[in-house]
Write an enzyme that holds these catalytic residues in place. Sequence first.
Site, PDB file in Angstrom:
ATOM      1  N   PHE A  76      43.417  39.055  39.896  1.00 17.87           N
ATOM      2  CA  PHE A  76      42.748  39.092  38.596  1.00 17.87           C
ATOM      3  C   PHE A  76      43.162  37.946  37.687  1.00 17.87           C
ATOM      4  O   PHE A  76      42.892  37.969  36.496  1.00 17.87           O
ATOM      5  CB  PHE A  76      43.018  40.428  37.905  1.00 17.87           C
ATOM      6  CG  PHE A  76      42.473  41.608  38.661  1.00 17.87           C
ATOM      7  CD1 PHE A  76      41.116  41.883  38.684  1.00 17.87           C
ATOM      8  CD2 PHE A  76      43.322  42.420  39.390  1.00 17.87           C
ATOM      9  CE1 PHE A  76      40.608  42.954  39.394  1.00 17.87           C
ATOM     10  CE2 PHE A  76      42.827  43.508  40.102  1.00 17.87           C
ATOM     11  CZ  PHE A  76      41.471  43.767  40.102  1.00 17.87           C
ATOM     12  N   CYS A  77      43.824  36.963  38.237  1.00 13.41           N
ATOM     13  CA  CYS A  77      44.306  35.838  37.450  1.00 13.41           C
ATOM     14  C   CYS A  77      43.175  34.862  37.149  1.00 13.41           C
ATOM     15  O   CYS A  77      42.228  34.722  37.927  1.00 13.41           O
ATOM     16  CB  CYS A  77      45.419  35.125  38.227  1.00 13.41           C
ATOM     17  SG  CYS A  77      46.128  33.705  37.367  1.00 13.41           S
ATOM     18  N   GLY A  78      43.274  34.165  36.031  1.00  9.34           N
ATOM     19  CA  GLY A  78      42.290  33.140  35.712  1.00  9.34           C
ATOM     20  C   GLY A  78      42.282  31.988  36.704  1.00  9.34           C
ATOM     21  O   GLY A  78      41.313  31.225  36.762  1.00  9.34           O
ATOM     22  N   PHE A  79      43.338  31.859  37.476  1.00 10.52           N
ATOM     23  CA  PHE A  79      43.420  30.809  38.489  1.00 10.52           C
ATOM     24  C   PHE A  79      42.981  31.298  39.872  1.00 10.52           C
ATOM     25  O   PHE A  79      43.209  30.615  40.867  1.00 10.52           O
ATOM     26  CB  PHE A  79      44.854  30.265  38.570  1.00 10.52           C
ATOM     27  CG  PHE A  79      45.259  29.469  37.364  1.00 10.52           C
ATOM     28  CD1 PHE A  79      45.043  28.105  37.293  1.00 10.52           C
ATOM     29  CD2 PHE A  79      45.851  30.096  36.279  1.00 10.52           C
ATOM     30  CE1 PHE A  79      45.410  27.368  36.181  1.00 10.52           C
ATOM     31  CE2 PHE A  79      46.227  29.374  35.161  1.00 10.52           C
ATOM     32  CZ  PHE A  79      46.005  28.001  35.102  1.00 10.52           C
ATOM     33  N   LYS A  80      42.352  32.459  39.946  1.00  9.21           N
ATOM     34  CA  LYS A  80      41.999  33.029  41.248  1.00  9.21           C
ATOM     35  C   LYS A  80      40.985  32.183  42.005  1.00  9.21           C
ATOM     36  O   LYS A  80      40.830  32.352  43.221  1.00  9.21           O
ATOM     37  CB  LYS A  80      41.462  34.449  41.081  1.00  9.21           C
ATOM     38  CG  LYS A  80      40.119  34.544  40.354  1.00  9.21           C
ATOM     39  CD  LYS A  80      39.662  35.984  40.262  1.00  9.21           C
ATOM     40  CE  LYS A  80      38.310  36.100  39.555  1.00  9.21           C
ATOM     41  NZ  LYS A  80      37.856  37.501  39.500  1.00  9.21           N
TER      42      LYS A  80
END
Length: 205
Positions: A76-80
């Site tokens: 769920f990370c913005g860097f996914k």
Amino acid sequence: MRRLATLGLGVAAIGGVAVAALAVGFPTPPATPPMAAAEAARKTAWDFNLTAIDGAPMPLKAYRGKVVLLVNTASFCGFKKQFAGLQGLQDRYAKAGFTLVGVPSGSFKDQEYGSNKEIADHCSTTGIHFPMAEKSPVVGPQALPIYKWAAAKVSADDTPHWNFHKYLIGRDGRLIRAFGTTTDPSDPALNAAIGTALKARPARA
């Protein structure tokens, strides 16, 4: 549906890739107590064991002679968006003796599913098939032993400060260098470092 957890820092979209605003930076992570220097000097990455996401043993000695990129991931990370690029590295370099090892972690804002099955199902449906360990902490006192070992090898600035931190490990099991979260899998410096590591003579079994 689970809501995406926010990064808690400035983020901008450049070329479709989320990058941290340099003026803000990442939150300070919990301190990871490094392994004692003498012990860390005696060990290589092949001395550590993980558990695979399906619960099976995952001894890192199985990768002896390969180049390993150890990455703490979060669904769920913005860097996914880096997941696709990481899989691309696996596809590009695997035949040359490279493997990517993902370590799902909720260490940063709990941006990962709660169960290993949910993580595995997510990887399966998004085309991720590089080796994945079970969900584990990568910073703080509860960090996996290999992360404490790595913390003894690099400066505090080069330990994980967010999801998708990358440790490059050579064929001999020694830590080559760290790459931070904002280093995209397509980054020329990362790819050059992998290429150089792959040119090294494989360690004897």
